[in-house]
Design a protein around this motif. Sequence first.
Motif, PDB file in Angstrom:
ATOM      1  N   SER A 174       0.844  -1.195   0.000  1.00 26.46           N
ATOM      2  CA  SER A 174       0.000   0.000   0.000  1.00 26.46           C
ATOM      3  C   SER A 174       0.876   1.240   0.000  1.00 26.46           C
ATOM      4  CB  SER A 174      -0.920   0.014   1.219  1.00 26.46           C
ATOM      5  OG  SER A 174      -0.150   0.038   2.416  1.00 26.46           O
ATOM      6  N   VAL A 175       0.317   2.321  -0.530  1.00 28.79           N
ATOM      7  CA  VAL A 175       0.983   3.628  -0.526  1.00 28.79           C
ATOM      8  C   VAL A 175       0.044   4.613   0.154  1.00 28.79           C
ATOM      9  CG1 VAL A 175       1.850   5.519  -1.950  1.00 28.79           C
ATOM     10  CG2 VAL A 175       2.305   3.163  -2.616  1.00 28.79           C
ATOM     11  N   ASP A 176       0.544   5.272   1.209  1.00 28.07           N
ATOM     12  CA  ASP A 176      -0.294   6.206   1.990  1.00 28.07           C
ATOM     13  C   ASP A 176      -1.554   5.508   2.492  1.00 28.07           C
ATOM     14  OD1 ASP A 176       1.534   8.242   1.482  1.00 28.07           O
ATOM     15  OD2 ASP A 176       0.509   8.828  -0.376  1.00 28.07           O
ATOM     16  N   GLY A 177      -1.405   4.222   2.852  1.00 29.03           N
ATOM     17  CA  GLY A 177      -2.532   3.466   3.373  1.00 29.03           C
ATOM     18  C   GLY A 177      -3.513   2.978   2.332  1.00 29.03           C
ATOM     19  N   GLU A 178      -3.235   3.238   1.063  1.00 26.09           N
ATOM     20  CA  GLU A 178      -4.154   2.871  -0.014  1.00 26.09           C
ATOM     21  C   GLU A 178      -3.569   1.724  -0.829  1.00 26.09           C
ATOM     22  OE1 GLU A 178      -5.952   4.803  -4.162  1.00 26.09           O
ATOM     23  OE2 GLU A 178      -5.000   6.097  -2.649  1.00 26.09           O
ATOM     24  N   LYS A 179      -4.384   0.677  -1.043  1.00 27.07           N
ATOM     25  CA  LYS A 179      -3.956  -0.447  -1.872  1.00 27.07           C
ATOM     26  C   LYS A 179      -3.847   0.002  -3.330  1.00 27.07           C
ATOM     27  CE  LYS A 179      -4.215  -3.326   1.612  1.00 27.07           C
ATOM     28  NZ  LYS A 179      -2.994  -3.887   2.238  1.00 27.07           N
ATOM     29  N   ARG A 180      -2.812  -0.482  -4.013  1.00 27.06           N
ATOM     30  CA  ARG A 180      -2.609  -0.109  -5.413  1.00 27.06           C
ATOM     31  C   ARG A 180      -2.518  -1.365  -6.277  1.00 27.06           C
ATOM     32  NH1 ARG A 180      -0.569   5.198  -6.011  1.00 27.06           N
ATOM     33  NH2 ARG A 180      -1.324   6.412  -4.223  1.00 27.06           N
ATOM     34  N   PRO A 181      -2.984  -1.280  -7.538  1.00 35.95           N
ATOM     35  CA  PRO A 181      -2.874  -2.435  -8.456  1.00 35.95           C
ATOM     36  C   PRO A 181      -1.414  -2.839  -8.658  1.00 35.95           C
ATOM     37  CG  PRO A 181      -4.350  -0.759  -9.352  1.00 35.95           C
ATOM     38  CD  PRO A 181      -3.682  -0.149  -8.159  1.00 35.95           C
ATOM     39  N   GLY A 182      -1.180  -4.159  -8.749  1.00 38.62           N
ATOM     40  CA  GLY A 182       0.165  -4.656  -9.029  1.00 38.62           C
ATOM     41  C   GLY A 182       1.058  -4.764  -7.819  1.00 38.62           C
ATOM     42  N   MET A 183       0.520  -4.480  -6.600  1.00 39.80           N
ATOM     43  CA  MET A 183       1.346  -4.517  -5.391  1.00 39.80           C
ATOM     44  C   MET A 183       0.980  -5.701  -4.500  1.00 39.80           C
ATOM     45  SD  MET A 183       1.622  -0.439  -4.465  1.00 39.80           S
ATOM     46  CE  MET A 183       2.621  -0.728  -3.000  1.00 39.80           C
ATOM     47  N   ALA A 230       6.424   6.474  -8.566  1.00 38.74           N
ATOM     48  CA  ALA A 230       7.820   6.939  -8.537  1.00 38.74           C
ATOM     49  C   ALA A 230       8.067   7.840  -7.327  1.00 38.74           C
ATOM     50  CB  ALA A 230       8.148   7.688  -9.821  1.00 38.74           C
ATOM     51  N   GLY A 231       9.097   7.478  -6.541  1.00 36.12           N
ATOM     52  CA  GLY A 231       9.481   8.289  -5.394  1.00 36.12           C
ATOM     53  C   GLY A 231       8.595   8.125  -4.173  1.00 36.12           C
ATOM     54  N   LYS A 232       7.567   7.280  -4.260  1.00 37.15           N
ATOM     55  CA  LYS A 232       6.615   7.129  -3.154  1.00 37.15           C
ATOM     56  C   LYS A 232       7.135   6.118  -2.117  1.00 37.15           C
ATOM     57  CE  LYS A 232       2.939   9.472  -4.822  1.00 37.15           C
ATOM     58  NZ  LYS A 232       2.182  10.508  -4.089  1.00 37.15           N
ATOM     59  N   LYS A 233       6.775   6.374  -0.842  1.00 35.32           N
ATOM     60  CA  LYS A 233       7.060   5.408   0.218  1.00 35.32           C
ATOM     61  C   LYS A 233       5.925   4.385   0.257  1.00 35.32           C
ATOM     62  CE  LYS A 233       9.656   8.620   3.135  1.00 35.32           C
ATOM     63  NZ  LYS A 233      10.952   7.972   2.872  1.00 35.32           N
ATOM     64  N   ALA A 234       6.269   3.134   0.508  1.00 34.30           N
ATOM     65  CA  ALA A 234       5.265   2.075   0.503  1.00 34.30           C
ATOM     66  C   ALA A 234       5.527   1.091   1.639  1.00 34.30           C
ATOM     67  CB  ALA A 234       5.278   1.341  -0.838  1.00 34.30           C
ATOM     68  N   GLN A 235       4.449   0.408   2.042  1.00 31.72           N
ATOM     69  CA  GLN A 235       4.562  -0.639   3.057  1.00 31.72           C
ATOM     70  C   GLN A 235       4.014  -1.937   2.462  1.00 31.72           C
ATOM     71  OE1 GLN A 235       2.981   2.453   4.077  1.00 31.72           O
ATOM     72  NE2 GLN A 235       5.097   3.041   4.563  1.00 31.72           N
ATOM     73  N   PHE A 236       4.714  -3.032   2.738  1.00 30.01           N
ATOM     74  CA  PHE A 236       4.276  -4.345   2.270  1.00 30.01           C
ATOM     75  C   PHE A 236       4.112  -5.274   3.473  1.00 30.01           C
ATOM     76  CE2 PHE A 236       6.088  -2.637  -1.589  1.00 30.01           C
ATOM     77  CZ  PHE A 236       5.328  -3.202  -2.606  1.00 30.01           C
ATOM     78  N   ASP A 237       2.936  -5.863   3.573  1.00 27.27           N
ATOM     79  CA  ASP A 237       2.713  -6.929   4.554  1.00 27.27           C
ATOM     80  C   ASP A 237       3.136  -8.235   3.896  1.00 27.27           C
ATOM     81  OD1 ASP A 237       1.622  -5.182   6.455  1.00 27.27           O
ATOM     82  OD2 ASP A 237      -0.355  -5.294   5.508  1.00 27.27           O
ATOM     83  N   VAL A 238       4.096  -8.920   4.512  1.00 24.30           N
ATOM     84  CA  VAL A 238       4.683 -10.111   3.904  1.00 24.30           C
ATOM     85  C   VAL A 238       4.515 -11.310   4.835  1.00 24.30           C
ATOM     86  CG1 VAL A 238       6.787 -11.155   2.979  1.00 24.30           C
ATOM     87  CG2 VAL A 238       6.380  -8.705   2.678  1.00 24.30           C
ATOM     88  N   GLU A 239       4.083 -12.427   4.270  1.00 18.83           N
ATOM     89  CA  GLU A 239       3.997 -13.692   5.002  1.00 18.83           C
ATOM     90  C   GLU A 239       4.934 -14.696   4.345  1.00 18.83           C
ATOM     91  OE1 GLU A 239       0.837 -17.301   6.060  1.00 18.83           O
ATOM     92  OE2 GLU A 239       0.187 -15.591   4.828  1.00 18.83           O
ATOM     93  N   VAL A 240       5.834 -15.281   5.140  1.00 23.66           N
ATOM     94  CA  VAL A 240       6.786 -16.273   4.625  1.00 23.66           C
ATOM     95  C   VAL A 240       6.149 -17.652   4.730  1.00 23.66           C
ATOM     96  CG1 VAL A 240       9.077 -17.289   4.869  1.00 23.66           C
ATOM     97  CG2 VAL A 240       8.722 -14.845   5.351  1.00 23.66           C
ATOM     98  N   LYS A 241       5.924 -18.305   3.584  1.00 20.01           N
ATOM     99  CA  LYS A 241       5.229 -19.590   3.567  1.00 20.01           C
ATOM    100  C   LYS A 241       6.184 -20.779   3.459  1.00 20.01           C
ATOM    101  CE  LYS A 241       1.308 -19.879   1.468  1.00 20.01           C
ATOM    102  NZ  LYS A 241       0.305 -19.946   0.382  1.00 20.01           N
ATOM    103  N   GLU A 242       7.278 -20.588   2.678  1.00 21.50           N
ATOM    104  CA  GLU A 242       8.246 -21.680   2.509  1.00 21.50           C
ATOM    105  C   GLU A 242       9.647 -21.097   2.426  1.00 21.50           C
ATOM    106  OE1 GLU A 242       7.531 -24.058  -0.916  1.00 21.50           O
ATOM    107  OE2 GLU A 242       5.586 -24.832  -0.225  1.00 21.50           O
ATOM    108  N   LEU A 243      10.588 -21.924   2.806  1.00 23.77           N
ATOM    109  CA  LEU A 243      12.005 -21.585   2.634  1.00 23.77           C
ATOM    110  C   LEU A 243      12.626 -22.682   1.787  1.00 23.77           C
ATOM    111  CD1 LEU A 243      14.623 -20.043   3.260  1.00 23.77           C
ATOM    112  CD2 LEU A 243      14.808 -21.382   5.381  1.00 23.77           C
TER     113      LEU A 243
END
Length: 442
Positions: A174-183, A230-243
């Motif tokens: 998400s960027v600025d708390g908003e979900k974006r396509p392709g992320m 471009a130039g935007k800060k983003a946050q990604f919630d990531v879940e690790v399923k396999e190693l």
Amino acid sequence: MAKVQVLKQEGLKHEFSVTVPMQVLEEQKRLRLIEIGKTAKLPGFRPGKVPMNVVEQRHGEAARAEALDQAVSNAAEEALSERKLRPAMQPKIELVSFAEDKDLEFTMAVEVLPEVKPGDFSTIALERPVAEVEDAKIDETITNFAKRMREPELVTEKRAAIMGDILVINFDGSVDGEKRPGMKGDDHRLELGSKSFIDNFEEQLVGSKVGDKKTISVTFPEQYHATELAGKKAQFDVEVKELRAAKAVELNDEMAKEMGFPGIDKLRERVKDDIGADYARISRSVVKRELMDKLAEAYKFEVPSGLLESEFGGIWKQVEEAKTRGDLPEEDKKKSDDELRKEYRAIAERRIRLGLLLAEVATQNKVEVSGTELRNALMAEARKYPGQEKAVFDYYTQTQGAMERIRAPLLEEKVVDFIIGKAKVTEKKMSADDLLKLPDEE
């Protein structure tokens, strides 16, 4: 014979007044009518037996128009040939008088190619960077190939991920708390250290374990392809399923056979040749760029304004398209249009000048592209479009001027090699790492 009067001459620009005697026009018209009469068909007459007065009644105007065009073309070519002028572009013709039973008069404005006199290329000193293909690089390349060929093994032990491991992850950005396509993605395989994600994304997953859930903060690059990010800060919630981890690679005959080679020695030989060819390509590119810089500095002749405007127009169109996409280089974004126009016009002028010089070198030294070289290049171009080879081949062979786009770069490279062969070239040894850092494009 046409009468030619010089009206103006300023640098490469010439302007003439040309008069073609009426008798010449009439003779050309007569000859054209004879040609038409040979195949003319009219009721009551056998083909080719139509009386000339009837042919003239029916085709006189068309024959005169064709005679007029031919007379202008012949007179213009004669005027240029007598003065040994080579037009840079199509001459501009303006009819002044073309009434029947009168002489034909027209003006011709033409810009000619400059006289280019190539000098002694043996006085040019060039430096060719060279690097040896080291055994460690060969081993590294083979190992990486082998890892990509093999399915990575699932890691069952409860350990932390390290660089080189493959994580299977779900991510949602998400960027600025908003979900974006392709992320967002599920069950995505990410090799840590591959740099396939945004800078610093993979590094933040080092140390993760299966089952971990993390929030990763990143900043999209200023030159990111999706301009809205471009130039935007983003946050990604990531879940690790396999190693997963790449299987260990042993550089032996068995592994070489997996890759289609009879043994490890043949595989190493092939890889060494491929790496060496890549080093040679970079090395030649560096030498060519240095050569072009020295030629541009040594040859300062006037270039035809028409060619310059055409070349600059093409470059400026690309600049404007890059602006629209947000793809301008950072240094260009800070400049005004006037500054950019000045810089890119200078680039266009350099291209035209070097092109004219190389063309003259080719002519004087009979440097040519053979039919075999042209065919091979065309086939290579067609192979870039699997399944469409015939369409590509037909386009280039049936479209006027298309083959020139294949021939021109081939000729340029042959002329460059010819000049390099005359120059004083010394080798500068360096490490492969240093060689690979050199810019390898003209």
